[in-house]
Design a protein around this motif. Structure first.
Motif, short mmCIF file in Angstrom:
data_model
loop_
_atom_site.label_atom_id
_atom_site.label_comp_id
_atom_site.label_asym_id
_atom_site.label_seq_id
_atom_site.Cartn_x
_atom_site.Cartn_y
_atom_site.Cartn_z
N LYS A 246 0.82 -1.21 0.00
CA LYS A 246 0.00 0.00 0.00
C LYS A 246 0.85 1.26 0.00
N CYS A 247 1.99 1.21 0.67
CA CYS A 247 2.86 2.39 0.78
C CYS A 247 3.87 2.38 -0.37
N SER B 295 7.51 2.66 -1.56
CA SER B 295 8.90 2.48 -1.14
C SER B 295 9.09 2.49 0.37
N GLN B 296 8.24 1.80 1.07
CA GLN B 296 8.39 1.60 2.51
C GLN B 296 8.36 0.11 2.77
N SER B 297 9.25 -0.35 3.63
CA SER B 297 9.23 -1.78 3.94
C SER B 297 8.09 -2.08 4.89
N ILE B 298 7.75 -3.37 5.02
CA ILE B 298 6.68 -3.72 5.94
C ILE B 298 7.12 -3.51 7.38
N ALA B 299 8.42 -3.46 7.62
CA ALA B 299 8.92 -3.19 8.97
C ALA B 299 8.66 -1.74 9.37
N ASP B 300 8.63 -0.83 8.40
CA ASP B 300 8.47 0.61 8.68
C ASP B 300 7.05 1.12 8.50
N SER B 301 6.21 0.37 7.81
CA SER B 301 4.88 0.85 7.45
C SER B 301 3.87 0.64 8.57
N PRO C 188 -2.44 -1.26 7.63
CA PRO C 188 -2.97 -2.53 8.14
C PRO C 188 -2.46 -3.75 7.36
N MET C 189 -2.30 -3.60 6.06
CA MET C 189 -1.81 -4.72 5.26
C MET C 189 -0.37 -5.07 5.64
N TYR D 103 6.81 -7.52 -7.03
CA TYR D 103 6.83 -6.16 -6.47
C TYR D 103 7.04 -6.17 -4.95
N VAL D 104 6.70 -7.27 -4.29
CA VAL D 104 6.73 -7.33 -2.84
C VAL D 104 8.17 -7.35 -2.30
N THR D 105 9.14 -7.68 -3.12
CA THR D 105 10.51 -7.77 -2.64
C THR D 105 11.38 -6.65 -3.23
N TYR D 106 12.32 -6.19 -2.41
CA TYR D 106 13.27 -5.18 -2.89
C TYR D 106 14.40 -5.80 -3.70
#
Length: 138
Positions: A52-53, A55-61, A64-65, A97-100
């Motif tokens: 949803k964000c 260029s933000q990782s899921i660790a920083d976002s 809710p997703m 897209y989910v991985t950097y």
């Protein structure tokens, strides 16, 4: 007509509002008890992109997703699954897209080759240009 449109908007807006009212997943904001497992989970979460964000990782976002994805990562790490297997599962589920760290596949190889092709093309064009200018100067 206005009442109909207002009712129609409410009908379609209700599912959107319900999604954000769900409680967060258990491991969305809570760390694992084992520091080694949490370190593995944290390292993996920093390499996964929030869908949803930008260029933000899921660790920083805070989305809710992203919380749901953190929960999945921590739950699977706690169950003994390897981080790379979790990454592959997320890629299969959400796409590259989910991985950097993009993977070289038949569909993505042109993205990796394009910069090299452009560099070679630029070198050839510049060489021709400088050859002509040197020839005409003498």
């Amino acid at each position: 007509m206005r009442i109909f449109l207002a009712l129609l908007a409410l009908v379609f807006a209700a599912p959107l509002c319900a999604q954000d009212l769900l409680p967060p997943a258990p491991y969305a904001y809570r760390q694992l008890d084992d520091p080694a497992q949490e370190a593995k989970a944290q390292a993996l979460m920093e390499t996964l992109r929030c869908l949803k964000c930008q260029s933000q990782s899921i660790a920083d976002s805070d989305a809710p997703m992203a919380g749901d994805m953190r929960n999945q990562v921590r739950t699977r790490i706690a169950a003994g699954e390897e981080p790379e297997a979790i990454r592959q599962w997320l890629i299969e589920r959400y796409g590259d897209y989910v991985t950097y760290t993009p993977q070289l596949r038949p569909l993505t190889w042109p993205l990796f080759a394009a910069p090299l092709v452009f560099l070679v093309l630029a070198a050839v064009l510049l060489r021709r240009r400088f050859r002509r200018s040197r020839s005409s100067a003498t």
